[in-house]
Design an enzyme around this catalytic site. Structure first.
Site, mmCIF file in Angstrom:
data_model
loop_
_atom_site.group_PDB
_atom_site.id
_atom_site.type_symbol
_atom_site.label_atom_id
_atom_site.label_comp_id
_atom_site.label_asym_id
_atom_site.label_seq_id
_atom_site.Cartn_x
_atom_site.Cartn_y
_atom_site.Cartn_z
ATOM 1 N N GLY A 20 0.828 -1.204 0.000
ATOM 2 C CA GLY A 20 0.000 0.000 0.000
ATOM 3 C C GLY A 20 0.860 1.250 0.000
ATOM 4 C CB SER A 21 0.063 4.660 1.188
ATOM 5 O OG SER A 21 -1.154 4.734 0.467
#
Length: 576
Positions: free
Chosen positions: A305-306
């Site tokens: 993810g981020s």
């Protein structure tokens, strides 16, 4: 003289001659054996009546960074019987049953078995072994042995690993450094008569064992204990499946802590750390044990993810396709080919700079950076950063990155990879790559092993982990440190802020497959001090219940850990 008599005498002469040759040959052979091979056959005869028992070598200890012993040995005993030497079988059976709390049938079967040596029980408490030895039972042998003992029970269980019944390493550091830790067993040689009974008043030959060397590692017991406590509290508070935390020195790759809760008891590694389901078969139970022993920080992959936006940002800056003040617009999505890819903020972030886009963790901004780089350049940086290779951590079973093949990577795949989806890496790979980006740009090797020492603490071998090639420039590294400090100061990582310290970091909330189940991994990667990182940490919270955003539930845990370990490490608060 008749011809028949002549032939008869000739035959007798020939037979006599042949007989003389045979006798001469036998005499020659006898003389040869007596004069030239006597020592060899004497040794064979001695070996025939020599009985051998092993003296186990003490396994080397494992010490933490400050010299605290975290794996050692306890003296136990192995009780065995030698059939031909037993005089009173009933007395032996009765005594062993009583002292070892064993069923008579099991003991009798072994005592009455015609074998050179039959082991009754291993890992017998030293007190009980000494008591059995005190009975002086003919044919019963009590030999000292060693059993691995872990003073902190479950501390760093998936890192340290454990040993089997033969005191040989099975998983973790115990197996990785087996050659240094195991030592060399000794022997006891005793003389017996032809019936296998020991001959009294004969010399007992002993070959003394050589103990294993000690291993000192970078893990710090105090940091590990605090990290495990924080991880366990987070798991219980959020009803998570598990929580993992890695704390590392970003300059040289030394790992100070690696927690994977729930941990398991190293002194009882074959007991599950969760309630065993009713009706579990033997094979199912073994699979549950295998899963319990796995180290998710290095053995398992996940969609980051981020937090992976750190890598995309560094690649974009290094390639010169983006700058801090570059302008972007986020309407809440991006259209890539036939795919509508949404931002986490449904209404969009509107106009923003690249710095603001990173602080906001805006997917469209990173999709744009990825598209500016293009597939060839992005893939090249992916390889340049070391993401296609394993980190080389000194633990067994490290998993590799699961990434699209370059020829199968289209614009949609490029877009999703740019903000950390559609591929998988290990937590250790993510934190190692991030550390290499913020430490000045040099790829490091994560590790635990520091040095091997003998009994008098003299270093026998010191491990070296040379810093690898530069993966980004110092300028890009400094810019990334600045960006990630702003993420914590004013962006999505605010809950990781710590008064008196400059903290940098990045949050992430990734959705597990299949997406329809709405299961998440919340994470935060942080480092301090932001201008000169001395510590970097990554937390992953697997399937938290309720609020699951990384910035809300993961970032505060790292802040709490830093609050406690930064002063402990002598990292002073900034004057600002």
């Amino acid at each position: 003289m008749s011809s028949n008599q002549t032939h008869h005498r000739e035959r007798i002469a020939v037979l006599f001659f042949l007989l003389c040759i045979c006798v001469a040959g036998l005499m020659g052979r006898l003389v040869y054996l007596m004069l030239y091979r006597s020592e060899h056959y004497s040794q064979m005869a001695e070996d025939l009546h020599e009985r051998e028992r092993t003296i186990k070598a003490a396994r080397g200890r494992i010490l933490d960074a400050r010299g605290t012993v975290i794996a050692t040995n306890r003296t136990v005993c192995t009780v065995s019987v030698i059939y031909n030497q037993v005089r009173d079988r009933e007395e032996v059976i009765e005594t062993l049953c009583r002292e070892l709390s064993m069923e008579e049938a099991a003991v009798r079967k072994k005592v009455e078995k015609r074998s050179s040596r039959e082991i009754i029980r291993t890992n017998v408490d030293k007190e009980i072994g000494d008591r059995i030895r005190g009975y002086h039972l003919a044919g019963v042998k009590v030999d000292d042995d060693y059993k691995r003992y872990y003073p902190y029970d479950s501390l760093a269980s998936r890192v340290l690993g454990f040993t089997g019944g033969d005191n040989q390493g099975i998983v973790g550091l115990e197996v990785k450094y087996e050659s240094y830790l195991k030592g060399m067993n000794g022997k006891i040689l005793t003389m017996t008569d032809a019936a296998g009974v020991e001959i009294g008043n004969t010399f007992e030959d002993r070959i003394e064992p050589v103990p294993g060397n000690d291993l000192q590692i970078s893990l710090d017991v105090n940091i590990q204990q605090y990290v495990e406590q924080a991880a366990l509290e987070t798991m219980e508070r959020k009803g998570a499946k598990r929580v993992s935390v890695i704390v590392m020195n970003p300059k040289n790759g030394e790992i100070m802590a690696m927690a994977n809760v729930p941990e398991f008891n190293l002194n009882d590694p074959f007991t599950l750390n969760v309630e065993e389901p009713a009706g579990t078969t033997a094979s199912q139970r073994q699979e549950l044990l295998n899963q319990m022993w796995r180290n998710p920080s290095i053995n398992d992959t996940y969609e980051p993810g981020s937090t992976f936006k750190i890598i995309t940002a560094a690649a974009g800056l290094e390639a010169g396709v983006v700058g801090l003040e570059d302008r972007f617009s986020c309407p809440g999505f991006r259209i890539v080919e036939d795919r509508k890819i949404r931002c986490h903020k449904v209404g969009g972030h509107g106009a923003e700079t690249f710095l603001q886009g990173t602080m906001n963790s805006c997917n469209p901004v990173f999709i744009d950076v990825g598209q500016r780089l293009g597939i060839d350049a992005y893939y090249r940086y992916f390889e340049q950063f070391g993401l296609k290779e394993k980190t080389g951590i000194d633990l067994p079973g490290e998993a590799g990155t699961i990434m699209h093949k370059k020829e199968n990577m289209g614009l949609v795949e490029l877009a999703t990879v740019s903000f950390g989806q559609s591929f998988q890496i290990t937590p250790i790979q993510l934190i190692t790559t991030a550390a290499s980006i913020v430490n000045g740009g040099y790829r490091i090797i994560p590790h635990f092993g520091v040095k091997v020492m003998n009994a008098d603490k003299t270093a026998v071998h010191r491990f070296s982990y040379p810093v690898k090639k530069r993966i980004v420039s110092e300028e890009t590294s400094a810019t990334m440190r600045y960006i990630l400090e702003q993420v914590v100061a004013e962006g999505g990582g605010k809950k990781a802020a710590l008064p008196g310290y400059r903290i940098g970091g990045k949050t992430a909330t990734s959705e597990k497959l299949p997406r329809s189940l709405k299961r998440y991994i919340s994470s935060f990667l942080g480092f301090a001090p932001a201008d000169d990182p001395q510590v970097i940490a990554l937390i992953t919270i697997d399937e938290p219940q309720g609020v699951y955003y990384g910035g809300t539930i993961a970032a505060p845990v790292i802040a709490d850990i830093f609050k406690n370990i930064l002063p402990y490490l002598g990292i002073e608060q900034s004057a600002e």
